[in-house]
Motif scaffolding. Structure first.
Motif, mmCIF file in Angstrom:
data_model
loop_
_atom_site.group_PDB
_atom_site.id
_atom_site.type_symbol
_atom_site.label_atom_id
_atom_site.label_comp_id
_atom_site.label_asym_id
_atom_site.label_seq_id
_atom_site.Cartn_x
_atom_site.Cartn_y
_atom_site.Cartn_z
ATOM 1 N N PHE A 382 57.677 22.955 11.320
ATOM 2 C CA PHE A 382 58.594 21.860 10.972
ATOM 3 C C PHE A 382 58.900 21.046 12.218
ATOM 4 C CE2 PHE A 382 61.234 25.453 12.171
ATOM 5 C CZ PHE A 382 62.270 24.898 12.908
ATOM 6 N N ILE A 383 59.459 19.863 11.999
ATOM 7 C CA ILE A 383 59.763 18.930 13.086
ATOM 8 C C ILE A 383 61.254 18.623 13.074
ATOM 9 C CG2 ILE A 383 59.378 16.594 13.973
ATOM 10 C CD1 ILE A 383 56.576 16.732 12.731
ATOM 11 N N VAL A 384 61.857 18.617 14.243
ATOM 12 C CA VAL A 384 63.262 18.243 14.387
ATOM 13 C C VAL A 384 63.323 16.861 15.033
ATOM 14 C CG1 VAL A 384 65.470 18.810 15.475
ATOM 15 C CG2 VAL A 384 64.007 20.642 14.598
ATOM 16 N N MET A 385 64.095 15.961 14.423
ATOM 17 C CA MET A 385 64.261 14.609 14.944
ATOM 18 C C MET A 385 65.744 14.306 15.124
ATOM 19 S SD MET A 385 61.452 12.455 12.717
ATOM 20 C CE MET A 385 61.789 10.976 13.673
ATOM 21 N N ASN A 386 66.062 13.482 16.103
ATOM 22 C CA ASN A 386 67.440 13.054 16.328
ATOM 23 C C ASN A 386 67.662 11.757 15.575
ATOM 24 O OD1 ASN A 386 69.974 12.456 17.229
ATOM 25 N ND2 ASN A 386 69.501 12.598 19.405
ATOM 26 N N MET A 387 68.275 11.859 14.395
ATOM 27 C CA MET A 387 68.449 10.698 13.533
ATOM 28 C C MET A 387 69.794 9.998 13.741
ATOM 29 S SD MET A 387 66.829 12.331 10.044
ATOM 30 C CE MET A 387 65.258 13.194 10.077
ATOM 31 N N ASN A 388 70.828 10.772 14.107
ATOM 32 C CA ASN A 388 72.148 10.132 14.212
ATOM 33 C C ASN A 388 73.047 10.788 15.262
ATOM 34 O OD1 ASN A 388 72.670 12.520 12.931
ATOM 35 N ND2 ASN A 388 73.498 11.614 11.051
ATOM 36 N N ARG A 389 72.471 11.586 16.163
ATOM 37 C CA ARG A 389 73.273 12.225 17.203
ATOM 38 C C ARG A 389 73.197 11.408 18.481
ATOM 39 N NH1 ARG A 389 75.698 15.539 13.546
ATOM 40 N NH2 ARG A 389 74.179 16.929 12.559
ATOM 41 N N LYS A 390 74.183 11.606 19.361
ATOM 42 C CA LYS A 390 74.114 10.976 20.671
ATOM 43 C C LYS A 390 72.905 11.503 21.436
ATOM 44 C CE LYS A 390 79.082 10.119 21.216
ATOM 45 N NZ LYS A 390 79.495 10.594 19.886
ATOM 46 N N GLN A 391 72.343 10.688 22.305
ATOM 47 C CA GLN A 391 71.141 11.064 23.021
ATOM 48 C C GLN A 391 71.399 12.270 23.925
ATOM 49 O OE1 GLN A 391 69.325 7.872 25.196
ATOM 50 N NE2 GLN A 391 67.724 9.154 26.064
ATOM 51 N N PHE A 392 70.455 13.212 23.933
ATOM 52 C CA PHE A 392 70.531 14.378 24.813
ATOM 53 C C PHE A 392 69.121 14.871 25.083
ATOM 54 C CE2 PHE A 392 70.208 16.173 20.618
ATOM 55 C CZ PHE A 392 69.521 17.375 20.763
ATOM 56 N N VAL A 393 68.987 15.763 26.070
ATOM 57 C CA VAL A 393 67.684 16.360 26.371
ATOM 58 C C VAL A 393 67.819 17.876 26.284
ATOM 59 C CG1 VAL A 393 66.919 14.477 27.854
ATOM 60 C CG2 VAL A 393 68.171 16.394 28.858
ATOM 61 N N GLY A 394 66.687 18.552 26.072
ATOM 62 C CA GLY A 394 66.707 20.009 26.003
ATOM 63 C C GLY A 394 66.285 20.518 24.647
ATOM 64 N N THR A 395 66.241 21.836 24.529
ATOM 65 C CA THR A 395 65.794 22.470 23.286
ATOM 66 C C THR A 395 66.947 22.875 22.378
ATOM 67 O OG1 THR A 395 65.756 24.631 24.375
ATOM 68 C CG2 THR A 395 63.708 23.376 24.378
ATOM 69 N N SER A 396 68.180 22.700 22.848
ATOM 70 C CA SER A 396 69.338 23.105 22.042
ATOM 71 C C SER A 396 70.343 21.966 21.972
ATOM 72 C CB SER A 396 70.022 24.339 22.644
ATOM 73 O OG SER A 396 69.117 25.423 22.711
ATOM 74 N N TRP A 397 70.967 21.815 20.805
ATOM 75 C CA TRP A 397 72.023 20.818 20.617
ATOM 76 C C TRP A 397 73.361 21.522 20.808
ATOM 77 C CZ3 TRP A 397 75.205 19.461 15.969
ATOM 78 C CH2 TRP A 397 75.939 18.294 16.184
#
Length: 406
Positions: A382-397
């Motif tokens: 599966f693919i994870v996309m940032n659709m509406n979160r503030k920009q960040f980097v890394g493998t964990s939110w």
């Protein structure tokens, strides 16, 4: 730039039935050999291009350390050859070459000359050796009072004080504390960027996958597999689980990745879906979305105990999160043949952007090393996309709530 070419390499030791056999063979050679050969390494061939990083894995006794000794020349091969270009630095057995009665400083001078440095060079570089080893006043104490971690610090510091063309590292780095391991691997990464060829033996999956572009698997002294670190690590795990006789299978997917599976077949995963809160199947998921990982299991033979585990990995095969029903105190008992069981795991998908895979395991215990009914890598993608979160980097939110006080 350094390179390594290993061709048909083999190492065998003579074994005698008793202590007199060697003597009779030496005194009366015309009566024939009184020994048999025990092969530790056999028919191993591979190449490392300049600047390439390759990891070697395998169970204890597979021949990894012997292979490194043959490559570095501290042991002579029975068959085959090794060709190395460039200046080589090697960390094999911990503190190898250190004299216990000499001080750390004196041993640093001796070890530095063994890797081709002059006395003047070592003297000029000694402040850097002391600073990186960070053992304080112990540098002028006899090595016999050092802990294993202190020996490793000094040995690594000397071997890498000047960037080598080829760096060969056995599992010695696993002895150090977390801080020094981090510092050591950071130096290795810097050497990589500057073109050092790296050959490393480690059981640390994360280290192999983060540093190496390719991996080699030794099994019984032979080269059992080579390829991407993810592919070889998956095969290694399946091979360990198959020691009880279950088979190992590898299939290349349409995306070009290698899917590894193993198991005895008493149970199998028949379907996997990732669903949203409304039960709709997903292939692309928003960061932090509430999801359900649904795994359907079909049982083919009566089982006293059934445990389902899953692992989420990133595109490099590094483990993001894993658990199983044993750790959750939800193992199933007395499962009948023909049963179909639906497992549903609900959680917020707090992962960073990227592609991920799910590995599944069906066992009777907390690991797949006991009864391995089925182990399947790349069982679901599966693919994870940032659709509406503030920009960040890394493998964990891990979005914080912020307070700023002035």
């Amino acid at each position: 730039m350094g390179s390594i070419v290993v061709s048909n390499l083999g190492k065998a030791y003579k074994q005698y039935d008793n202590r007199w056999g060697r003597l009779w063979e030496w005194v009366l050679p015309f009566l024939g050999a009184r020994h048999r050969l025990k092969w530790v390494i056999q028919d191993v061939s591979f190449q490392l291009a300049p600047g390439e990083a390759v990891g070697i894995i395998g169970i204890n006794g597979a021949g990894k350390s012997t292979l490194l000794k043959l490559i570095t020349g501290t042991a002579q091969p029975t068959t085959g050859s090794v060709r190395i270009t460039g200046r080589v630095a090697a960390l094999l057995e911990l503190g190898m070459g250190f004299h216990p009665d000499f001080s750390g400083r004196q041993n640093a001078f001796m070890a530095g000359q063994l890797i081709g440095l002059t006395v003047d060079e070592i003297g000029a570089l000694m402040p850097q050796i002391e600073a990186f080893a960070d053992i304080g006043d112990y540098i002028d104490q006899p090595v016999r009072v050092y802990s294993s971690g202190m020996q490793m610090r000094l040995a690594f510091s000397v071997a890498t004080v000047k960037r080598p063309d080829v760096l060969i590292v056995d599992e010695a780095l696993s002895v150090g504390d977390a801080y020094f391991q981090h510092k050591s691997f950071e130096r290795i990464r810097q050497f990589q960027k500057l073109g050092t060829t790296l050959l490393i033996v480690s059981h640390d999956r994360a280290a192999i996958q983060s540093i190496c572009e390719r991996a080699l698997l030794l099994d019984g002294g032979r080269l059992a597999s080579q390829g991407s670190p993810e592919q070889v690590m998956d095969y290694y795990n399946a091979l360990i689980a198959s020691r009880d006789g279950a088979g190992v299978e590898q299939v290349v997917t349409e995306a070009g990745r290698t899917r590894t599976s193993s198991g005895s077949g008493e149970a199998s995963v028949s379907a996997i879906t990732l669903e949203d809160e409304a039960g709709r199947a997903l292939e692309t998921v928003n960061v932090g979305a509430a999801v359900t990982l649904r795994i359907r299991v079909r049982v083919h033979a009566p089982l006293e105990r059934l445990v389902l585990g899953y692992m989420i990995k990133d595109r490099l095969g590094q483990q993001m999160y894993g658990t199983n029903t044993h750790h959750m105190d939800m193992a199933l008992h007395d499962v009948a043949a023909g049963e179909e069981i639906d497992f549903r795991f609900r959680f917020p998908l707090n992962l960073g952007e990227g592609s991920y895979s799910v590995t599944t395991a069906l066992t009777s215990t907390e690991t797949h090393l006991g009864d391995n009914y089925e182990w399947r890598d790349l069982a679901f993608l599966f693919i994870v996309m940032n659709m509406n979160r503030k920009q960040f980097v890394g493998t964990s939110w891990l979005e914080p709530h912020v307070e700023i006080l002035r």
